[in-house]
Design a protein around this motif. Structure first.
Motif, short mmCIF file in Angstrom:
data_model
loop_
_atom_site.label_atom_id
_atom_site.label_comp_id
_atom_site.label_asym_id
_atom_site.label_seq_id
_atom_site.Cartn_x
_atom_site.Cartn_y
_atom_site.Cartn_z
N LEU A 246 1.86 4.91 -14.33
CA LEU A 246 2.62 3.92 -15.09
C LEU A 246 3.53 3.09 -14.18
O LEU A 246 4.37 3.62 -13.47
N TYR A 247 3.34 1.79 -14.17
CA TYR A 247 4.13 0.81 -13.41
C TYR A 247 4.06 0.96 -11.88
O TYR A 247 4.88 0.41 -11.17
N SER A 248 3.09 1.70 -11.38
CA SER A 248 3.00 1.88 -9.93
C SER A 248 2.69 0.56 -9.22
O SER A 248 3.19 0.32 -8.12
N ASP A 249 1.89 -0.29 -9.84
CA ASP A 249 1.60 -1.60 -9.25
C ASP A 249 2.85 -2.47 -9.20
O ASP A 249 3.08 -3.18 -8.22
N VAL B 39 0.84 -1.21 0.00
CA VAL B 39 0.00 0.00 0.00
C VAL B 39 0.88 1.26 0.00
O VAL B 39 0.66 2.18 -0.78
N ALA B 40 1.88 1.28 0.88
CA ALA B 40 2.78 2.44 0.93
C ALA B 40 3.54 2.60 -0.38
O ALA B 40 3.72 3.72 -0.87
N GLY B 41 3.97 1.49 -0.96
CA GLY B 41 4.68 1.53 -2.24
C GLY B 41 3.81 2.04 -3.36
O GLY B 41 4.28 2.80 -4.22
N LYS B 42 2.56 1.66 -3.36
CA LYS B 42 1.62 2.14 -4.39
C LYS B 42 1.42 3.65 -4.26
O LYS B 42 1.48 4.38 -5.26
N ALA C 189 5.07 -1.23 -6.40
CA ALA C 189 4.49 -1.61 -5.11
C ALA C 189 4.73 -3.09 -4.83
O ALA C 189 5.12 -3.48 -3.73
N PHE C 190 4.51 -3.92 -5.83
CA PHE C 190 4.72 -5.36 -5.68
C PHE C 190 6.19 -5.68 -5.43
O PHE C 190 6.53 -6.48 -4.56
N CYS D 194 7.67 -7.41 -2.03
CA CYS D 194 8.45 -8.66 -2.07
C CYS D 194 9.81 -8.47 -1.43
O CYS D 194 10.27 -9.33 -0.66
N LEU D 195 10.46 -7.36 -1.70
CA LEU D 195 11.78 -7.09 -1.13
C LEU D 195 11.71 -7.02 0.39
O LEU D 195 12.49 -7.68 1.09
#
Length: 141
Positions: free
Chosen positions: A99-102, A86-89, A105-106, A110-111
């Motif tokens: 563009l590429y926000s998902d 959520v924070a990454g998104k 975030a993913f 994962c990291l």
């Protein structure tokens, strides 16, 4: 409480290696019909009863230990994954746009989940010395 019976294979100081018969361990398991485990399993337990090699013993995993271990192993990584996703998104939307926000975030989720698992492994190695999550021999049968 999870109780099992087994035979002490080796006793060294305050720990013992216990051989558990899989038939007794699998009786209550819902996957017993499709799972075909080996005949015996081995577990290290805290030897509170002073059991010696060859003795039949009862081992116990206390409920609070089981719950703590489950939360640590399952709950914490899920919480980290969802929070970072959520924070990454939100961060990716503000900095990079849609563009590429998902993907960002993913990737971040994962990291950080991987880092969380590495920290759990490190914590487990330290807690093993203290026998914090180990089963205990409570009775010699």
């Amino acid at each position: 409480m999870m109780e099992e019976e087994g035979i002490v294979v080796e006793a060294q100081g305050e720990t013992a290696k216990i051989r558990i018969d899989k038939k007794s361990a699998c009786e209550g398991c819902s996957a017993a019909l499709i799972c075909h485990p080996e005949e015996h399993d081995y577990v290290d337990a805290v030897n509170l009863a002073g059991a010696a090699a060859g003795q039949k013993v009862k081992i116990l995993v206390r409920p609070e230990v089981y719950v703590k271990a489950s939360i640590l192993l399952y709950g914490l990584p899920i919480l980290v994954f969802l929070t970072v996703a959520v924070a990454g998104k939100i961060l990716a939307l503000r900095l990079l746009g849609e563009l590429y926000s998902d993907l960002w975030a993913f990737g971040a989720a994962c990291l950080f989940t991987g880092i969380t698992f590495m920290m759990i492994v490190r914590y487990h190695r330290k807690s093993r010395r203290r026998h914090a999550y180990a089963p205990e021999i409570v009775e010699i049968l």
